[in-house]
Scaffold this motif. Structure first.
Motif, PDB file in Angstrom:
ATOM      1  N   VAL A 186       0.656  -1.274  -0.103  1.00 37.03           N
ATOM      2  CA  VAL A 186       0.050  -0.111  -0.112  1.00 37.03           C
ATOM      3  C   VAL A 186       0.753   1.079  -0.131  1.00 37.03           C
ATOM      4  N   GLU A 187       2.144   1.061   0.156  1.00 35.56           N
ATOM      5  CA  GLU A 187       3.067   2.405   0.236  1.00 35.56           C
ATOM      6  C   GLU A 187       2.895   3.114  -1.054  1.00 35.56           C
ATOM      7  N   LEU A 188       3.100   2.640  -2.396  1.00 36.12           N
ATOM      8  CA  LEU A 188       2.938   3.301  -3.397  1.00 36.12           C
ATOM      9  C   LEU A 188       1.692   3.851  -3.776  1.00 36.12           C
ATOM     10  N   PRO A 189       0.625   3.317  -3.517  1.00 40.81           N
ATOM     11  CA  PRO A 189      -0.701   3.891  -3.792  1.00 40.81           C
ATOM     12  C   PRO A 189      -1.048   4.847  -3.086  1.00 40.81           C
ATOM     13  N   LEU A 190      -0.511   4.917  -1.479  1.00 41.11           N
ATOM     14  CA  LEU A 190      -0.971   5.875  -0.856  1.00 41.11           C
ATOM     15  C   LEU A 190       0.023   7.201  -1.228  1.00 41.11           C
ATOM     16  N   LEU A 191       1.237   6.922  -1.819  1.00 38.74           N
ATOM     17  CA  LEU A 191       1.986   7.883  -2.166  1.00 38.74           C
ATOM     18  C   LEU A 191       1.501   8.780  -3.521  1.00 38.74           C
ATOM     19  N   MET A 192       0.746   7.923  -4.324  1.00 38.49           N
ATOM     20  CA  MET A 192       0.258   8.257  -5.253  1.00 38.49           C
ATOM     21  C   MET A 192      -1.113   9.292  -5.197  1.00 38.49           C
ATOM     22  N   VAL A 193      -1.717   9.364  -3.855  1.00 39.82           N
ATOM     23  CA  VAL A 193      -2.814  10.104  -3.570  1.00 39.82           C
ATOM     24  C   VAL A 193      -2.259  11.035  -2.727  1.00 39.82           C
ATOM     25  N   SER A 194      -0.958  11.546  -2.729  1.00 37.60           N
ATOM     26  CA  SER A 194      -0.461  12.584  -1.918  1.00 37.60           C
ATOM     27  C   SER A 194      -0.002  13.851  -3.022  1.00 37.60           C
ATOM     28  N   THR A 195       0.598  14.620  -2.727  1.00 33.97           N
ATOM     29  CA  THR A 195       1.254  15.595  -3.444  1.00 33.97           C
ATOM     30  C   THR A 195       2.470  15.545  -3.989  1.00 33.97           C
ATOM     31  N   ALA A 196       3.030  14.168  -3.971  1.00 31.04           N
ATOM     32  CA  ALA A 196       4.172  13.800  -4.469  1.00 31.04           C
ATOM     33  C   ALA A 196       4.697  14.047  -5.796  1.00 31.04           C
ATOM     34  N   PHE A 197       3.622  13.842  -6.802  1.00 35.54           N
ATOM     35  CA  PHE A 197       3.738  13.999  -8.299  1.00 35.54           C
ATOM     36  C   PHE A 197       2.989  15.219  -8.945  1.00 35.54           C
ATOM     37  N   ILE A 198       1.746  15.649  -8.195  1.00 37.56           N
ATOM     38  CA  ILE A 198       1.034  16.703  -8.977  1.00 37.56           C
ATOM     39  C   ILE A 198       0.907  17.624  -8.190  1.00 37.56           C
ATOM     40  N   PRO A 199       0.948  18.866  -8.216  1.00 38.80           N
ATOM     41  CA  PRO A 199       0.750  20.000  -7.359  1.00 38.80           C
ATOM     42  C   PRO A 199      -0.618  19.881  -6.927  1.00 38.80           C
ATOM     43  N   LEU A 200      -0.915  20.359  -5.718  1.00 34.19           N
ATOM     44  CA  LEU A 200      -2.313  20.268  -5.068  1.00 34.19           C
ATOM     45  C   LEU A 200      -3.255  21.099  -6.006  1.00 34.19           C
ATOM     46  N   LEU A 207     -11.209  17.123  -3.576  1.00 37.44           N
ATOM     47  CA  LEU A 207     -10.056  16.182  -3.014  1.00 37.44           C
ATOM     48  C   LEU A 207      -9.040  16.768  -2.542  1.00 37.44           C
ATOM     49  N   GLU A 208      -9.021  18.321  -2.525  1.00 38.25           N
ATOM     50  CA  GLU A 208      -7.598  18.932  -1.975  1.00 38.25           C
ATOM     51  C   GLU A 208      -7.573  18.751  -0.596  1.00 38.25           C
ATOM     52  N   PRO A 209      -8.610  18.957   0.295  1.00 38.10           N
ATOM     53  CA  PRO A 209      -8.462  18.751   1.803  1.00 38.10           C
ATOM     54  C   PRO A 209      -7.951  17.358   1.896  1.00 38.10           C
ATOM     55  N   LEU A 210      -8.433  16.501   1.566  1.00 42.23           N
ATOM     56  CA  LEU A 210      -8.151  15.137   1.762  1.00 42.23           C
ATOM     57  C   LEU A 210      -6.634  15.054   1.439  1.00 42.23           C
ATOM     58  N   ILE A 211      -6.266  15.138   0.217  1.00 43.79           N
ATOM     59  CA  ILE A 211      -4.910  14.837  -0.037  1.00 43.79           C
ATOM     60  C   ILE A 211      -3.883  15.914   0.613  1.00 43.79           C
ATOM     61  N   PHE A 216       1.571  11.669   4.381  1.00 41.95           N
ATOM     62  CA  PHE A 216       2.576  12.025   3.393  1.00 41.95           C
ATOM     63  C   PHE A 216       2.882  13.206   2.710  1.00 41.95           C
ATOM     64  N   SER A 217       1.706  13.902   2.580  1.00 45.00           N
ATOM     65  CA  SER A 217       1.629  15.275   1.668  1.00 45.00           C
ATOM     66  C   SER A 217       2.550  16.365   2.642  1.00 45.00           C
ATOM     67  N   PRO A 218       2.171  16.750   3.919  1.00 44.30           N
ATOM     68  CA  PRO A 218       2.820  17.864   4.508  1.00 44.30           C
ATOM     69  C   PRO A 218       4.506  17.407   4.732  1.00 44.30           C
ATOM     70  N   MET A 219       4.688  16.081   4.797  1.00 42.00           N
ATOM     71  CA  MET A 219       6.166  15.582   4.863  1.00 42.00           C
ATOM     72  C   MET A 219       6.814  16.024   3.600  1.00 42.00           C
ATOM     73  N   ILE A 220       6.251  15.728   2.467  1.00 41.37           N
ATOM     74  CA  ILE A 220       6.957  15.839   1.164  1.00 41.37           C
ATOM     75  C   ILE A 220       7.020  17.405   0.878  1.00 41.37           C
ATOM     76  N   ASP A 221       5.839  18.078   1.158  1.00 36.49           N
ATOM     77  CA  ASP A 221       5.702  19.727   1.167  1.00 36.49           C
ATOM     78  C   ASP A 221       6.782  20.414   1.843  1.00 36.49           C
ATOM     79  N   THR A 222       6.995  19.944   3.006  1.00 29.87           N
ATOM     80  CA  THR A 222       8.218  20.461   3.970  1.00 29.87           C
ATOM     81  C   THR A 222       9.534  20.384   3.040  1.00 29.87           C
TER      82      THR A 222
END
Length: 262
Positions: A186-200, A207-211, A216-222
């Protein structure tokens, strides 16, 4: 008094020897496992390269440094995969009975855990160096070398917290190997629904509030902010809350369930 000091010194020496032995074993095991090496050195970089090849040209036309954007995601993916691999290695040791035999020896449980985490730290360093080098080759331009170094250190800290959380989840399960396999699945699917690869901002409004607020999103954004020479702001504080909670919960899970499992 002299006897007490001598005994304390012997205990410290024994603990250090145990940590070195556990670290050496885990590193040797990693080097002999081709799948772990591919996961550490190839997959995060290949994911970053694939997205950059597909979207990089279009993004550069609008003045967007997509290579740098992806670097933050790849750095997180690298330490995340390290944590998943660590949970699997620990789960295998539990189910094989190896840790039960180690516990019967005059070795503190903490020594085994520390050896595991030191090995994970070394793997994370190698993996991060790989994705950073590839990102720079793709044209990523960090705002400063100090920001890049800080993002590197923050990613390492995130990785060690994830190691504790993932290992704790595996150890709490009655079937640690199956749970560790589920975590890796489930690691990669969860990463795909974060801000990892596409800007929010490009995502649907609903979907914006959830993602934006999944862990993962705030960690990547940091890390992304650090690479851009910006202050992390709210994402940094949110990432700190997630990491602090993960550190406390993961450490508690590992300390309690490690003893129960073995």
């Amino acid at each position: 008094m002299a006897l007490s000091n001598s005994l304390s010194a012997q205990l410290r020496s024994s603990a250090l020897t145990a940590v070195r032995g556990a670290t050496w074993r885990n590193n040797l095991r990693l080097m002999r496992n081709s799948a772990s090496l591919v996961s550490a050195l190839v997959i995060p970089g290949m994911s970053m390269l694939a997205f950059w090849v597909v979207f990089g040209h279009a993004a550069s036309g609008s003045g967007f440094d997509y290579a740098l954007f992806l670097m933050a995601a790849a750095m997180f993916q690298a330490v995340m995969f390290t944590a998943g691999g660590s949970a699997m290695a620990l789960a295998v040791d539990v189910e094989s009975g190896l840790l039960a035999r180690v516990r019967a020896m005059p070795v503190h449980v903490l020594s085994v855990i520390m050896g595991r985490m030191i090995c994970d730290l070394i793997r994370s360093i190698l993996s991060l160096c790989t994705v950073i080098a590839l990102g720079l080759l793709c044209g990523a331009e960090p705002a400063s070398w100090s920001g890049l170094a800080l993002a590197f250190l923050v990613a390492l800290a995130m990785g060690e917290v994830l190691v504790l959380v993932f290992s704790g989840l595996a150890l709490r399960s009655r079937q640690p190997v199956q749970m560790a396999g589920l975590i890796q699945g489930v690691e990669l699917p969860l990463l795909m629904v974060s801000t990892a690869f596409i800007p929010l901002s490009t995502l649907p409004d609903r979907l914006e509030p959830l993602i934006a607020h999944m862990p993962f999103s705030p960690m990547i954004d940091t890390n992304r902010a650090l690479l851009n020479g910006e202050t992390p702001g709210d994402s940094g504080w949110e990432a700190l809350v997630w990491l602090t909670g993960g550190l406390v919960l993961g450490a508690w899970w590992v300390s309690r369930t490690f003893r129960r499992s073995v």
